[in-house]
Scaffold this active site. Structure first.
Site, PDB file in Angstrom:
ATOM      1  N   LYS A  33       0.846  -1.199   0.000  1.00 46.26           N
ATOM      2  CA  LYS A  33       0.000   0.000   0.000  1.00 46.26           C
ATOM      3  C   LYS A  33       0.881   1.248   0.000  1.00 46.26           C
ATOM      4  O   LYS A  33       1.787   1.369   0.819  1.00 46.26           O
ATOM      5  CB  LYS A  33      -0.915   0.018   1.226  1.00 46.26           C
ATOM      6  CG  LYS A  33      -1.805   1.255   1.286  1.00 46.26           C
ATOM      7  CD  LYS A  33      -2.875   1.124   2.358  1.00 46.26           C
ATOM      8  CE  LYS A  33      -2.465   1.669   3.695  1.00 46.26           C
ATOM      9  NZ  LYS A  33      -2.418   3.142   3.789  1.00 46.26           N
ATOM     10  N   LYS A  63      -7.689   8.081  -0.782  1.00 43.63           N
ATOM     11  CA  LYS A  63      -8.918   8.532  -0.101  1.00 43.63           C
ATOM     12  C   LYS A  63      -9.489   9.784  -0.774  1.00 43.63           C
ATOM     13  O   LYS A  63      -9.677  10.831  -0.156  1.00 43.63           O
ATOM     14  CB  LYS A  63      -8.651   8.795   1.381  1.00 43.63           C
ATOM     15  CG  LYS A  63      -8.201   7.551   2.153  1.00 43.63           C
ATOM     16  CD  LYS A  63      -8.126   7.807   3.643  1.00 43.63           C
ATOM     17  CE  LYS A  63      -7.707   6.586   4.439  1.00 43.63           C
ATOM     18  NZ  LYS A  63      -6.298   6.206   4.289  1.00 43.63           N
ATOM     19  N   THR A 116     -10.778   5.049  10.782  1.00 44.07           N
ATOM     20  CA  THR A 116     -10.729   4.307  12.055  1.00 44.07           C
ATOM     21  C   THR A 116     -10.200   5.163  13.202  1.00 44.07           C
ATOM     22  O   THR A 116     -10.346   4.801  14.356  1.00 44.07           O
ATOM     23  CB  THR A 116      -9.853   3.048  11.926  1.00 44.07           C
ATOM     24  OG1 THR A 116      -8.568   3.439  11.448  1.00 44.07           O
ATOM     25  CG2 THR A 116     -10.459   2.034  10.995  1.00 44.07           C
ATOM     26  N   GLN A 188      -3.376   2.755  16.991  1.00 44.60           N
ATOM     27  CA  GLN A 188      -4.571   2.007  16.608  1.00 44.60           C
ATOM     28  C   GLN A 188      -5.376   1.723  17.864  1.00 44.60           C
ATOM     29  O   GLN A 188      -4.847   1.205  18.842  1.00 44.60           O
ATOM     30  CB  GLN A 188      -4.177   0.691  15.911  1.00 44.60           C
ATOM     31  CG  GLN A 188      -3.429   0.882  14.607  1.00 44.60           C
ATOM     32  CD  GLN A 188      -4.331   1.294  13.455  1.00 44.60           C
ATOM     33  OE1 GLN A 188      -5.501   1.632  13.667  1.00 44.60           O
ATOM     34  NE2 GLN A 188      -3.802   1.299  12.257  1.00 44.60           N
ATOM     35  N   ARG A 209       3.303  -0.447  10.611  1.00 45.36           N
ATOM     36  CA  ARG A 209       4.436  -0.367  11.546  1.00 45.36           C
ATOM     37  C   ARG A 209       4.940  -1.698  12.084  1.00 45.36           C
ATOM     38  O   ARG A 209       6.158  -1.864  12.215  1.00 45.36           O
ATOM     39  CB  ARG A 209       4.088   0.612  12.678  1.00 45.36           C
ATOM     40  CG  ARG A 209       4.120   2.050  12.186  1.00 45.36           C
ATOM     41  CD  ARG A 209       3.393   2.997  13.101  1.00 45.36           C
ATOM     42  NE  ARG A 209       1.953   2.811  13.013  1.00 45.36           N
ATOM     43  CZ  ARG A 209       1.067   3.617  13.572  1.00 45.36           C
ATOM     44  NH1 ARG A 209       1.460   4.640  14.293  1.00 45.36           N
ATOM     45  NH2 ARG A 209      -0.215   3.399  13.426  1.00 45.36           N
TER      46      ARG A 209
HETATM   47  O1  C5P Z   1      -0.952   1.159  12.222  1.00 47.26           O
HETATM   48  P1  C5P Z   1      -0.274   0.681  10.958  1.00 47.26           P
HETATM   49  O2  C5P Z   1       1.121   1.203  10.840  1.00 47.26           O
HETATM   50  O3  C5P Z   1      -0.364  -0.813  10.764  1.00 47.26           O
HETATM   51  O4  C5P Z   1      -1.101   1.378   9.817  1.00 47.26           O
HETATM   52  C1  C5P Z   1      -1.345   0.795   8.579  1.00 47.26           C
HETATM   53  C2  C5P Z   1      -2.312   1.661   7.839  1.00 47.26           C
HETATM   54  O5  C5P Z   1      -3.480   1.796   8.634  1.00 47.26           O
HETATM   55  C3  C5P Z   1      -1.848   3.084   7.592  1.00 47.26           C
HETATM   56  O6  C5P Z   1      -1.217   3.193   6.338  1.00 47.26           O
HETATM   57  C4  C5P Z   1      -3.136   3.885   7.621  1.00 47.26           C
HETATM   58  O7  C5P Z   1      -3.719   3.973   6.326  1.00 47.26           O
HETATM   59  C5  C5P Z   1      -4.039   3.070   8.483  1.00 47.26           C
HETATM   60  N1  C5P Z   1      -4.216   3.685   9.810  1.00 47.26           N
HETATM   61  C6  C5P Z   1      -5.467   3.668  10.369  1.00 47.26           C
HETATM   62  N2  C5P Z   1      -5.705   4.250  11.596  1.00 47.26           N
HETATM   63  C7  C5P Z   1      -4.709   4.812  12.296  1.00 47.26           C
HETATM   64  C8  C5P Z   1      -3.399   4.807  11.769  1.00 47.26           C
HETATM   65  C9  C5P Z   1      -3.193   4.216  10.514  1.00 47.26           C
HETATM   66  O8  C5P Z   1      -6.385   3.121   9.789  1.00 47.26           O
HETATM   67  N3  C5P Z   1      -4.981   5.365  13.474  1.00 47.26           N
END
Ligand code: C5P
Length: 239
Positions: A33, A63, A116, A188, A209
């Site tokens: 992605k 988006k 989210t 998250q 991450r």
């Molecule tokens: O938290 P992580 O690093 O796994 O995030 C992966 C994807 O999730 C990010 O590229 C972003 O699009 C989305 N994201 C989300 N809500 C958050 C932070 C990141 O949906 N609070």
């Protein structure tokens, strides 16, 4: 080719860093992605290179939200790149316009339900009508499907309810907010493990991450792939 249910978010500053990362991950991941943060860092060139040179699938997470004509034009332009998934906001007029722009191309339009990171207070600030967030997410998903979306983005917590919608038949559910056991939650709030997200009805999980920040991103990805092969990651209706 590795299991493409795992999509790794390349949320690193620029295309050079991203290519170093994808080289280190190698064949452990086949779907990436690329987000808005990478747009000024060579994101579209990166998408091309990963696709053409490395045979990876590409999810461009833009988006998009605008008047229909502008969305249609933007999607038509982006569809010239060989992309697999593209996100737009789930408002029906945006989804319809995006589908017009993608006509004739093998590009799946995914609708964002509700970000989210937003809670009810944020929705109040934006004057979004009353209701529990999960209920609004499910309703927005249904409307996006009716408008022609090929899939939706939603948290794993809502995946099962969305999967149960008649409108969701044959459509994709893609979930961020996924954390393997023992990794940091970061920001998250409502998280699920890779296996439980798939079991709840997700077709793809997006993990950022926990992979790119890991001491060995390749090992982190391989361990998620292993989890996706476990019995816990099975869905009754998919075998
Ligand atoms: O938290 P992580 O690093 O796994 O995030 C992966 C994807 O999730 C990010 O590229 C972003 O699009 C989305 N994201 C989300 N809500 C958050 C932070 C990141 O949906 N609070």
């Amino acid at each position: 080719m590795s299991d493409d249910r795992l999509i790794v978010a390349l949320d690193v500053p620029n295309a050079l860093e991203a290519l170093k990362l994808t080289d280190a991950i190698g064949d452990a991941v086949s779907f990436y992605k690329i987000g808005l943060g990478m747009l000024t860092g060579g994101g579209l060139a990166l998408a091309n290179e990963l696709k053409q040179e490395h045979g990876k699938r590409i999810f461009l997470d833009m988006k998009l939200f605008d008047i229909g004509q502008t969305v249609e034009n933007a999607v038509r332009g982006l569809a010239q790149f060989d992309l697999d998934f593209l996100t737009v906001h789930g408002d029906p007029h945006v989804v319809r316009a995006a589908k017009e722009g993608a006509a004739g191309k093998d590009l799946k339009i995914l609708a964002v339900t509700i970000l989210t990171s937003l809670d009810r207070t944020d929705l109040d600030d934006s004057m979004i009508r009353a209701g529990e967030v999960p209920d609004l997410v499910v309703e927005r998903a249904a409307r996006a499907f009716e408008a022609g979306a090929d899939g939706v983005i939603a948290s794993p917590n809502e995946a099962a309810r969305i999967r149960a919608l008649p409108e969701a038949e044959g459509r994709l559910i893609v979930t961020p907010g996924v954390r393997p056991y023992g990794t940091a939650d970061d920001d998250q709030k409502r998280i699920a493990t890779p296996a439980s997200a798939i079991a709840a009805g997700a077709d793809h999980i997006v993990v950022g991450r926990p992979v790119w920040r890991a001491p060995s991103p390749r090992d982190a990805a391989l361990s998620i792939q292993q989890e996706l092969r476990s019995p816990q990651a099975q869905r009754p209706n998919r075998g």
